[in-house]
Design a protein around this motif. Structure first.
Motif, PDB file in Angstrom:
ATOM      1  N   ASN A  57      54.932   6.955  42.073  1.00  0.00           N
ATOM      2  CA  ASN A  57      56.178   6.194  42.160  1.00  0.00           C
ATOM      3  C   ASN A  57      57.329   7.102  42.580  1.00  0.00           C
ATOM      4  O   ASN A  57      58.379   7.133  41.962  1.00  0.00           O
ATOM      5  N   GLN A  58      57.094   7.856  43.661  1.00  0.00           N
ATOM      6  CA  GLN A  58      58.089   8.781  44.216  1.00  0.00           C
ATOM      7  C   GLN A  58      58.556   9.810  43.180  1.00  0.00           C
ATOM      8  O   GLN A  58      59.701  10.262  43.219  1.00  0.00           O
ATOM      9  N   GLY A  59      57.659  10.171  42.285  1.00  0.00           N
ATOM     10  CA  GLY A  59      57.978  11.202  41.309  1.00  0.00           C
ATOM     11  C   GLY A  59      58.666  10.699  40.060  1.00  0.00           C
ATOM     12  O   GLY A  59      58.898  11.472  39.124  1.00  0.00           O
ATOM     13  N   HIS A  60      58.993   9.399  40.021  1.00  0.00           N
ATOM     14  CA  HIS A  60      59.663   8.851  38.842  1.00  0.00           C
ATOM     15  C   HIS A  60      58.722   8.782  37.644  1.00  0.00           C
ATOM     16  O   HIS A  60      59.161   8.780  36.494  1.00  0.00           O
ATOM     17  N   SER A  61      57.437   8.686  37.914  1.00  0.00           N
ATOM     18  CA  SER A  61      56.471   8.543  36.844  1.00  0.00           C
ATOM     19  C   SER A  61      55.261   9.421  37.145  1.00  0.00           C
ATOM     20  O   SER A  61      55.213  10.123  38.162  1.00  0.00           O
ATOM     21  N   THR A  62      54.275   9.383  36.250  1.00  0.00           N
ATOM     22  CA  THR A  62      53.064  10.164  36.457  1.00  0.00           C
ATOM     23  C   THR A  62      51.841   9.334  36.080  1.00  0.00           C
ATOM     24  O   THR A  62      51.934   8.396  35.286  1.00  0.00           O
ATOM     25  N   CYS A 175      53.242   6.892  25.662  1.00  0.00           N
ATOM     26  CA  CYS A 175      52.319   5.972  24.992  1.00  0.00           C
ATOM     27  C   CYS A 175      51.143   5.562  25.873  1.00  0.00           C
ATOM     28  O   CYS A 175      50.530   4.524  25.647  1.00  0.00           O
ATOM     29  N   ALA A 176      50.852   6.381  26.902  1.00  0.00           N
ATOM     30  CA  ALA A 176      49.671   6.157  27.749  1.00  0.00           C
ATOM     31  C   ALA A 176      49.730   4.839  28.517  1.00  0.00           C
ATOM     32  O   ALA A 176      48.692   4.252  28.824  1.00  0.00           O
ATOM     33  N   SER A 177      50.931   4.375  28.839  1.00  0.00           N
ATOM     34  CA  SER A 177      51.089   3.096  29.536  1.00  0.00           C
ATOM     35  C   SER A 177      51.950   3.268  30.779  1.00  0.00           C
ATOM     36  O   SER A 177      52.797   4.161  30.847  1.00  0.00           O
ATOM     37  N   ILE A 178      51.744   2.381  31.743  1.00  0.00           N
ATOM     38  CA  ILE A 178      52.515   2.441  32.987  1.00  0.00           C
ATOM     39  C   ILE A 178      54.006   2.255  32.714  1.00  0.00           C
ATOM     40  O   ILE A 178      54.851   2.852  33.374  1.00  0.00           O
ATOM     41  N   GLY A 179      54.332   1.451  31.711  1.00  0.00           N
ATOM     42  CA  GLY A 179      55.734   1.212  31.400  1.00  0.00           C
ATOM     43  C   GLY A 179      56.440   2.395  30.774  1.00  0.00           C
ATOM     44  O   GLY A 179      57.674   2.428  30.702  1.00  0.00           O
ATOM     45  N   CYS A 180      55.677   3.379  30.315  1.00  0.00           N
ATOM     46  CA  CYS A 180      56.267   4.549  29.648  1.00  0.00           C
ATOM     47  C   CYS A 180      56.948   5.480  30.647  1.00  0.00           C
ATOM     48  O   CYS A 180      56.557   5.541  31.813  1.00  0.00           O
ATOM     49  N   PRO A 181      57.925   6.236  30.180  1.00  0.00           N
ATOM     50  CA  PRO A 181      58.439   7.336  31.000  1.00  0.00           C
ATOM     51  C   PRO A 181      57.300   8.309  31.308  1.00  0.00           C
ATOM     52  O   PRO A 181      56.262   8.307  30.647  1.00  0.00           O
ATOM     53  N   ALA A 182      57.502   9.135  32.292  1.00  0.00           N
ATOM     54  CA  ALA A 182      56.458  10.045  32.761  1.00  0.00           C
ATOM     55  C   ALA A 182      55.953  10.980  31.668  1.00  0.00           C
ATOM     56  O   ALA A 182      56.737  11.485  30.855  1.00  0.00           O
ATOM     57  N   LEU A 183      54.640  11.194  31.658  1.00  0.00           N
ATOM     58  CA  LEU A 183      54.075  12.273  30.865  1.00  0.00           C
ATOM     59  C   LEU A 183      54.353  13.540  31.652  1.00  0.00           C
ATOM     60  O   LEU A 183      53.853  13.716  32.761  1.00  0.00           O
ATOM     61  N   ARG A 184      55.166  14.419  31.101  1.00  0.00           N
ATOM     62  CA  ARG A 184      55.616  15.601  31.827  1.00  0.00           C
ATOM     63  C   ARG A 184      54.438  16.512  32.171  1.00  0.00           C
ATOM     64  O   ARG A 184      53.479  16.616  31.417  1.00  0.00           O
ATOM     65  N   GLU A 185      54.556  17.194  33.307  1.00  0.00           N
ATOM     66  CA  GLU A 185      53.462  18.029  33.803  1.00  0.00           C
ATOM     67  C   GLU A 185      53.392  19.399  33.135  1.00  0.00           C
ATOM     68  O   GLU A 185      52.632  20.270  33.584  1.00  0.00           O
ATOM     69  N   GLU A 186      54.123  19.588  32.093  1.00  0.00           N
ATOM     70  CA  GLU A 186      54.097  20.837  31.337  1.00  0.00           C
ATOM     71  C   GLU A 186      54.419  20.542  29.880  1.00  0.00           C
ATOM     72  O   GLU A 186      54.962  19.493  29.556  1.00  0.00           O
ATOM     73  N   ALA A 187      54.056  21.467  29.021  1.00  0.00           N
ATOM     74  CA  ALA A 187      54.375  21.310  27.599  1.00  0.00           C
ATOM     75  C   ALA A 187      55.867  21.509  27.368  1.00  0.00           C
ATOM     76  O   ALA A 187      56.547  22.192  28.135  1.00  0.00           O
ATOM     77  N   TYR A 188      56.368  20.903  26.307  1.00  0.00           N
ATOM     78  CA  TYR A 188      57.750  21.135  25.887  1.00  0.00           C
ATOM     79  C   TYR A 188      57.792  22.428  25.085  1.00  0.00           C
ATOM     80  O   TYR A 188      56.890  22.716  24.290  1.00  0.00           O
ATOM     81  N   THR A 189      58.835  23.212  25.309  1.00  0.00           N
ATOM     82  CA  THR A 189      58.992  24.474  24.597  1.00  0.00           C
ATOM     83  C   THR A 189      60.425  24.611  24.120  1.00  0.00           C
ATOM     84  O   THR A 189      61.346  24.019  24.705  1.00  0.00           O
ATOM     85  N   ALA A 190      60.619  25.386  23.071  1.00  0.00           N
ATOM     86  CA  ALA A 190      61.940  25.524  22.457  1.00  0.00           C
ATOM     87  C   ALA A 190      62.975  26.032  23.445  1.00  0.00           C
ATOM     88  O   ALA A 190      64.104  25.524  23.509  1.00  0.00           O
ATOM     89  N   ASP A 191      62.600  27.018  24.244  1.00  0.00           N
ATOM     90  CA  ASP A 191      63.575  27.652  25.133  1.00  0.00           C
ATOM     91  C   ASP A 191      63.967  26.769  26.313  1.00  0.00           C
ATOM     92  O   ASP A 191      65.027  26.960  26.907  1.00  0.00           O
ATOM     93  N   LYS A 192      63.152  25.770  26.639  1.00  0.00           N
ATOM     94  CA  LYS A 192      63.440  24.901  27.782  1.00  0.00           C
ATOM     95  C   LYS A 192      63.708  23.465  27.378  1.00  0.00           C
ATOM     96  O   LYS A 192      63.900  22.601  28.236  1.00  0.00           O
ATOM     97  N   LEU A 193      63.742  23.188  26.087  1.00  0.00           N
ATOM     98  CA  LEU A 193      63.774  21.802  25.621  1.00  0.00           C
ATOM     99  C   LEU A 193      64.976  21.022  26.128  1.00  0.00           C
ATOM    100  O   LEU A 193      64.834  19.876  26.574  1.00  0.00           O
ATOM    101  N   GLU A 194      66.141  21.594  26.084  1.00  0.00           N
ATOM    102  CA  GLU A 194      67.349  20.898  26.542  1.00  0.00           C
ATOM    103  C   GLU A 194      67.211  20.483  28.004  1.00  0.00           C
ATOM    104  O   GLU A 194      67.480  19.332  28.373  1.00  0.00           O
ATOM    105  N   GLN A 195      66.796  21.405  28.827  1.00  0.00           N
ATOM    106  CA  GLN A 195      66.610  21.120  30.247  1.00  0.00           C
ATOM    107  C   GLN A 195      65.523  20.070  30.459  1.00  0.00           C
ATOM    108  O   GLN A 195      65.683  19.145  31.263  1.00  0.00           O
ATOM    109  N   GLN A 196      64.435  20.184  29.722  1.00  0.00           N
ATOM    110  CA  GLN A 196      63.318  19.251  29.877  1.00  0.00           C
ATOM    111  C   GLN A 196      63.703  17.829  29.476  1.00  0.00           C
ATOM    112  O   GLN A 196      63.366  16.867  30.170  1.00  0.00           O
ATOM    113  N   LEU A 197      64.414  17.684  28.367  1.00  0.00           N
ATOM    114  CA  LEU A 197      64.817  16.347  27.922  1.00  0.00           C
ATOM    115  C   LEU A 197      65.811  15.719  28.894  1.00  0.00           C
ATOM    116  O   LEU A 197      65.760  14.511  29.158  1.00  0.00           O
ATOM    117  N   THR A 198      66.712  16.523  29.430  1.00  0.00           N
ATOM    118  CA  THR A 198      67.667  16.017  30.421  1.00  0.00           C
ATOM    119  C   THR A 198      66.937  15.552  31.670  1.00  0.00           C
ATOM    120  O   THR A 198      67.200  14.458  32.196  1.00  0.00           O
TER     121      THR A 198
END
Length: 282
Positions: A57-62, A175-198
């Motif tokens: 979906n043009q990168g909006h989802s995964t 939640c493993a569904s098409i309606g969900c926001p994208a499952l990010r292609e990397e793990a969330y980490t403390a040092d990058k969390l703010e950037q990742q959530l934004t």
């Protein structure tokens, strides 16, 4: 005779030095290995995501390659076991960022494993529930010394703790569904969390198939309806859904007039249907 004794002494000294050196080296290697393991708790999860998640979906989802995850289920289980080994005392000593990253990753990884228990014989995560038992209420996740459900992680540990108060988590947990926001292609980490959530928030809001303005109406994902109270708790000074969205006007590409209308909450909010079909690669 003296020469022979000296030669023997030198050999013994060399053997002692070798043994001590090996012990020191071994200890150093173990310390390094431990530091690498403890410092990269989610590296295995990142590797799995990088290999089995594809932007759509043009990168909006995964979309998720569940067949690929199935082939590496042992690796996934090793990661989940590592999460399960984390004690509550250990967790409580972490920063808020490290805690939240840990919980989001745990939710997403265990959701994948949950799907794999029946994949490919399911069309939706809802197929893992029953008429009287929601799939999200099943207690099968060993975490922080207890066996909990996915709902316990999201609504208890994350939302219910009162510690994080960040509505952007709704664009990070998947939640493993098409309606969900994208499952990010990397793990969330403390040092990058703010950037990742934004980035996750902007990524979801730029999806004009799930969030858009038409006329005097603003059409939004049902996520905003289900968790409306999370967007009214004062995150960065906002106390409404429209106020929250106004933080990301660039993502929605709004005109100045639309921004003003949104700021004054003059749009009528309407919620779109949610697609619960599995977010699998087709």
């Amino acid at each position: 005779m003296k020469s022979a004794i000296q030669h023997t002494t030198n050999k013994v000294s060399a053997l002692v030095r070798f043994t001590l050196g090996a012990a020191i080296l071994s200890g150093s290697m173990l310390s390094t290995a431990y530091a690498e393991t403890s410092g990269n708790l989610h590296s295995t999860w990142t590797n799995l995501l990088a290999e089995h998640i594809t932007p759509v979906n043009q990168g909006h989802s995964t979309a998720v390659d569940y067949a690929g995850f199935k082939q590496q289920e042992d690796t996934l289980q090793t990661y989940l076991d590592t999460l399960a080994e984390t004690t509550r005392t250990e967790f409580d000593g972490w920063s808020k960022e490290k805690q939240l990253a840990f919980l989001i990753n745990a939710y997403n990884a265990w959701t994948i494993e949950f799907i794999l228990t029946k994949y490919p014989d399911l069309d939706s995560i809802k197929d893992l529930g029953s008429l009287f038992n929601s799939p999200w209420d099943k207690e099968f996740v060993p975490l922080l010394g207890k066996t909990v459900s996915l709902n316990d992680i999201e609504h208890g540990l994350i939302r219910g703790s009162g510690r994080y108060n960040d509505p952007r988590i709704h664009f990070a947990v998947n939640c493993a569904s098409i309606g969900c926001p994208a499952l990010r292609e990397e793990a969330y980490t403390a040092d990058k969390l703010e950037q990742q959530l934004t980035q996750q928030t902007e990524r979801f809001l730029t999806d004009s198939s799930r969030n858009y303005i038409k006329g005097n109406n603003i059409y939004l994902s049902s996520i905003f309806k289900w968790y409306d109270e999370d967007f009214e708790t004062g995150f960065r000074g906002t106390k409404s859904i429209q106020g929250f969205i106004n933080l990301y006007v660039d993502a929605l590409q709004l005109t100045e007039e639309q921004q003003s209308t949104l700021k004054n909450q003059k749009f009528k909010v309407k919620y779109l249907d949610y697609d619960w079909n599995l977010n699998a690669i087709r």
